[in-house]
Write a protein that holds these residues in place. Structure first.
Motif, short mmCIF file in Angstrom:
data_model
loop_
_atom_site.label_atom_id
_atom_site.label_comp_id
_atom_site.label_asym_id
_atom_site.label_seq_id
_atom_site.Cartn_x
_atom_site.Cartn_y
_atom_site.Cartn_z
N SER A 10 37.28 36.40 50.35
CA SER A 10 38.54 37.12 50.29
C SER A 10 39.13 37.01 48.89
N GLY A 11 40.29 37.62 48.69
CA GLY A 11 40.96 37.51 47.41
C GLY A 11 40.19 38.12 46.26
N ILE A 12 40.41 37.60 45.07
CA ILE A 12 39.82 38.16 43.86
C ILE A 12 38.29 38.06 43.86
N ALA A 13 37.74 36.96 44.35
CA ALA A 13 36.28 36.80 44.39
C ALA A 13 35.65 37.86 45.29
N GLY A 14 36.24 38.07 46.45
CA GLY A 14 35.73 39.08 47.37
C GLY A 14 35.86 40.48 46.78
N TRP A 15 36.96 40.73 46.09
CA TRP A 15 37.19 42.02 45.46
C TRP A 15 36.16 42.30 44.36
N ASN A 16 35.86 41.30 43.56
CA ASN A 16 34.88 41.48 42.49
C ASN A 16 33.50 41.82 43.05
N PHE A 17 33.14 41.17 44.16
CA PHE A 17 31.85 41.47 44.80
C PHE A 17 31.85 42.90 45.32
N LEU A 18 32.94 43.31 45.95
CA LEU A 18 33.01 44.67 46.50
C LEU A 18 32.91 45.71 45.40
N GLN A 19 33.55 45.45 44.28
CA GLN A 19 33.46 46.39 43.17
C GLN A 19 32.04 46.50 42.62
N ARG A 20 31.35 45.37 42.53
CA ARG A 20 29.98 45.38 42.00
C ARG A 20 29.02 46.13 42.91
N THR A 21 29.27 46.07 44.20
CA THR A 21 28.33 46.67 45.17
C THR A 21 28.84 47.98 45.76
N TYR A 22 29.96 48.47 45.25
CA TYR A 22 30.59 49.65 45.87
C TYR A 22 29.64 50.84 45.96
#
Length: 267
Positions: A10-22
């Motif tokens: 969750s949070g920023i770490a989860g967001w960064n992963f989602l952006q990389r794999t979007y």
């Protein structure tokens, strides 16, 4: 084939992963059977729809049309949606123009069923754009079923940048932002505003939002968010504050559970 978006943390770490794999995740999601069937049906049949009544009468078409604008929760409100479409957006007293949520105005304008408007359902390019938006919104909904903060952040990446570039006064942009629930939630959370914030006078809300935004970014305009870096800065603040709040709620729930257990064993 079914596909659930992968959310790692969750949070920023989860967001960064989602952006990389979007890109890869969105492509896979868009090819699932249900989404493909919905989009194909819409594109094959929307050209025959010539009135608001015809659109609201076809639940499958209406589901895609509303979903493209983030309004799928209104699928069963057919009388209300028909009124939105039939009133159009030209008249100041049209229902869509009297609502704070700007999505209704965009939805109505997209089909052109109102007075003095041009019906667009026979325009393949415009209808294809709506179909594409449906896929994007559907993916975000699927993400939100796992982590709603991620859905809000994704919405902001699209809508905040677009709103910032609109040809309107900055004051009008602020009031539009306040009328878009996901953006309002993001700003209220990111700026640390209380749950009661929405109950105060609307003009006061406007002033507070500008003041608080200036304290964070050094700029009190919505126009500043035409820059992706500024959108990302606000998004990261929103995600960080959301994660802190979730941690506090979890700690509070655990403390309450411990108290109950202690009380039970003390008897």
């Amino acid at each position: 084939m079914t596909f659930q978006p992968v959310i790692v943390g969750s949070g920023i770490a989860g967001w960064n992963f989602l952006q990389r794999t979007y890109e890869s995740q969105f492509e896979t999601f868009s090819k699932t059977a249900q989404i493909s069937r919905d989009v194909d049906y819409f594109q094959e049949n929307i050209g025959d729809v010539k009135s608001a009544e015809a659109l609201v009468s076809d639940r499958r078409l209406l589901s895609v049309a509303l979903g493209a604008f983030g309004l799928r929760h209104d699928l069963n409100n057919t009388y209300f949606i028909r009124k939105i479409l039939e009133d159009g957006t030209v008249s100041d007293d049209a229902l869509a123009n009297r609502l704070t949520d700007d999505r209704y105005k965009r939805f109505s304008a997209a089909f052109g069923f109102g007075p003095a408007e041009l019906n667009t359902t026979s325009d393949p390019r415009k209808m294809s754009t709506i179909a594409d938006e449906y896929k994007i919104q559907s993916f975000e909904v699927s993400v939100g079923e796992q982590d709603d903060t991620m859905r809000i952040a994704m919405f902001a990446q699209r809508e905040l940048t677009s709103l910032a570039a609109e040809n309107m006064s900055d004051e009008a942009k602020w009031f539009t932002l306040m009328g878009l629930p996901p953006l309002r939630t993001m700003f209220e959370t990111a700026l640390g505003l209380p749950a009661s914030f929405g109950q105060i006078d609307i003009d006061q809300q406007h002033e507070i939002l500008r003041e608080k935004t200036r304290s964070v970014t050094g700029d009190d305009t919505v126009t500043q968010f035409s820059k992706k870096a500024n959108v990302e800065r606000m998004t990261q603040l929103f995600l960080a504050r959301s994660q802190i709040a979730a941690s506090r709620n979890a700690a509070s729930a655990n403390a309450n559970a411990l108290t109950l257990l202690q009380s039970a064993f003390a008897r």
